[in-house]
Design an enzyme around this catalytic site. Structure first.
Site, PDB file in Angstrom:
ATOM      1  N   HIS A   1      32.676  38.738  40.245  1.00 41.27           N
ATOM      2  CA  HIS A   1      32.924  40.034  39.797  1.00 41.27           C
ATOM      3  C   HIS A   1      31.775  40.670  39.925  1.00 41.27           C
ATOM      4  O   HIS A   1      30.604  40.217  39.693  1.00 41.27           O
ATOM      5  CB  HIS A   1      33.482  40.077  38.424  1.00 41.27           C
ATOM      6  CG  HIS A   1      34.846  39.442  38.279  1.00 41.27           C
ATOM      7  ND1 HIS A   1      35.320  38.296  38.362  1.00 41.27           N
ATOM      8  CD2 HIS A   1      36.172  40.249  38.313  1.00 41.27           C
ATOM      9  CE1 HIS A   1      36.690  38.052  38.395  1.00 41.27           C
ATOM     10  NE2 HIS A   1      37.124  39.235  38.245  1.00 41.27           N
ATOM     11  N   PRO A   2      32.101  42.075  40.510  1.00 37.86           N
ATOM     12  CA  PRO A   2      31.082  43.067  40.565  1.00 37.86           C
ATOM     13  C   PRO A   2      30.562  43.604  39.366  1.00 37.86           C
ATOM     14  O   PRO A   2      31.238  43.608  38.247  1.00 37.86           O
ATOM     15  CB  PRO A   2      31.548  44.007  41.668  1.00 37.86           C
ATOM     16  CG  PRO A   2      32.884  44.108  41.137  1.00 37.86           C
ATOM     17  CD  PRO A   2      33.285  42.674  40.874  1.00 37.86           C
TER      18      PRO A   2
ATOM     19  N   GLU B   1      39.837  50.053  39.931  1.00 34.93           N
ATOM     20  CA  GLU B   1      39.778  49.646  38.525  1.00 34.93           C
ATOM     21  C   GLU B   1      38.429  50.500  37.982  1.00 34.93           C
ATOM     22  O   GLU B   1      38.568  51.098  36.855  1.00 34.93           O
ATOM     23  CB  GLU B   1      39.166  48.215  38.612  1.00 34.93           C
ATOM     24  CG  GLU B   1      40.836  47.477  38.787  1.00 34.93           C
ATOM     25  CD  GLU B   1      40.603  46.096  39.337  1.00 34.93           C
ATOM     26  OE1 GLU B   1      41.604  45.338  39.408  1.00 34.93           O
ATOM     27  OE2 GLU B   1      39.356  45.482  39.104  1.00 34.93           O
ATOM     28  N   GLN B   2      37.352  50.698  38.731  1.00 29.51           N
ATOM     29  CA  GLN B   2      36.219  51.376  38.089  1.00 29.51           C
ATOM     30  C   GLN B   2      36.413  52.779  37.838  1.00 29.51           C
ATOM     31  O   GLN B   2      36.098  53.464  36.883  1.00 29.51           O
ATOM     32  CB  GLN B   2      34.968  51.020  38.978  1.00 29.51           C
ATOM     33  CG  GLN B   2      34.565  49.635  39.016  1.00 29.51           C
ATOM     34  CD  GLN B   2      33.126  49.076  39.073  1.00 29.51           C
ATOM     35  OE1 GLN B   2      32.351  49.964  38.708  1.00 29.51           O
ATOM     36  NE2 GLN B   2      32.754  47.805  39.336  1.00 29.51           N
TER      37      GLN B   2
ATOM     38  N   SER C   1      38.583  46.739  43.034  1.00 32.03           N
ATOM     39  CA  SER C   1      37.562  46.956  42.146  1.00 32.03           C
ATOM     40  C   SER C   1      37.160  48.566  42.167  1.00 32.03           C
ATOM     41  O   SER C   1      36.924  49.155  41.000  1.00 32.03           O
ATOM     42  CB  SER C   1      36.105  46.162  42.446  1.00 32.03           C
ATOM     43  OG  SER C   1      36.491  44.715  42.283  1.00 32.03           O
TER      44      SER C   1
ATOM     45  N   PHE D   1      29.025  41.039  33.007  1.00 30.66           N
ATOM     46  CA  PHE D   1      29.849  41.477  31.781  1.00 30.66           C
ATOM     47  C   PHE D   1      31.274  41.731  32.367  1.00 30.66           C
ATOM     48  O   PHE D   1      31.523  42.826  33.209  1.00 30.66           O
ATOM     49  CB  PHE D   1      29.393  42.750  31.184  1.00 30.66           C
ATOM     50  CG  PHE D   1      30.220  43.323  30.163  1.00 30.66           C
ATOM     51  CD1 PHE D   1      30.496  42.875  28.729  1.00 30.66           C
ATOM     52  CD2 PHE D   1      30.904  44.681  30.281  1.00 30.66           C
ATOM     53  CE1 PHE D   1      30.972  43.298  27.820  1.00 30.66           C
ATOM     54  CE2 PHE D   1      31.355  45.195  29.297  1.00 30.66           C
ATOM     55  CZ  PHE D   1      31.624  44.321  28.130  1.00 30.66           C
TER      56      PHE D   1
HETATM   57  N1  GUN Z   1      33.822  43.595  36.437  1.00 31.27           N
HETATM   58  C1  GUN Z   1      33.582  43.953  35.099  1.00 31.27           C
HETATM   59  N2  GUN Z   1      35.202  44.480  34.875  1.00 31.27           N
HETATM   60  C2  GUN Z   1      35.841  44.162  36.066  1.00 31.27           C
HETATM   61  C3  GUN Z   1      37.107  44.798  36.560  1.00 31.27           C
HETATM   62  O1  GUN Z   1      37.776  45.222  35.663  1.00 31.27           O
HETATM   63  N3  GUN Z   1      37.193  44.619  37.749  1.00 31.27           N
HETATM   64  C4  GUN Z   1      36.427  44.094  38.498  1.00 31.27           C
HETATM   65  N4  GUN Z   1      36.740  43.950  39.677  1.00 31.27           N
HETATM   66  N5  GUN Z   1      35.229  43.866  38.214  1.00 31.27           N
HETATM   67  C5  GUN Z   1      34.827  43.851  37.019  1.00 31.27           C
END
Ligand code: GUN
Length: 174
Positions: free
Chosen positions: A73-74, A93-94, A90, A125
């Site tokens: 995960h990034p 989501e961000q 992602s 995290f």
């Molecule tokens: N890294 C921390 N939270 C997230 C998330 O909700 N999605 C993704 N892709 N990476 C995360």
């Protein structure tokens, strides 16, 4: 949500292993092996059944595989986010947490917390960004930095399951 990319369970159940992995693979960030292993449990009666098979695959894998999934995960507001190199899932989501609209000071704070967390636990995290806004995520850093590594591995996997459920809902048409 992209309606054109949605697929029915009937269609999913008829795919080859390769096709299934290509389509369901992105439900877990950079970890298509989960869909590939869960394919053996088909046919899937409903979304819940498929979701369970995917989560069981993660739970039944070893700690090294689980850590590799977490590490795939990034960072939130990390290098990839700031340079437009995230997967499309992602990126959305961000953005949904408001992390694409931060002040320079807030960006610095995220980078400081990302570094403190990674330094303590050795992995990024993870919090489901679609279920938390900026303030809740920053509070999450403060609270979770006090936890043990074991607790954080458990929490990271639980958050990844929430991320996966929302991604799966975007993928499967009723
Ligand atoms: N890294 C921390 N939270 C997230 C998330 O909700 N999605 C993704 N892709 N990476 C995360």
């Amino acid at each position: 949500m992209d309606l054109h990319k949605m697929i029915s369970l009937l269609q999913l159940n008829s795919l080859s292993r390769e096709e299934f992995t290509r389509i369901v693979g992105p439900v877990f960030e950079h970890s298509p092996w989960i869909a590939e292993v869960a394919f053996a449990k088909k046919p899937f009666a409903d979304l819940k059944n498929l979701y369970r098979a995917l989560c069981e695959t993660v739970k039944n894998s070893g700690e090294e595989e689980q850590l590799a999934l977490i590490r795939a995960h990034p960072n939130l507001v990390g290098k990839f986010a700031l340079t437009g190199q995230l997967t499309k899932e992602s990126t959305n989501e961000q953005a949904s947490a408001g992390l694409n609209r931060l002040s320079p000071e807030e960006i610095d704070l995220f980078q400081k917390q990302n570094a403190a967390y990674k330094n303590k636990f050795g992995f990024p995290f993870i919090i489901c960004a679609r279920l938390n806004k900026k303030v809740a995520i920053l509070a999450g850093f403060e609270r979770r930095l006090k936890n043990s590594r074991e607790e954080e591995i458990k929490t990271a996997l639980e958050e990844i399951f929430k991320i996966a459920e929302l991604r799966l809902r975007d993928l499967i048409a009723n």
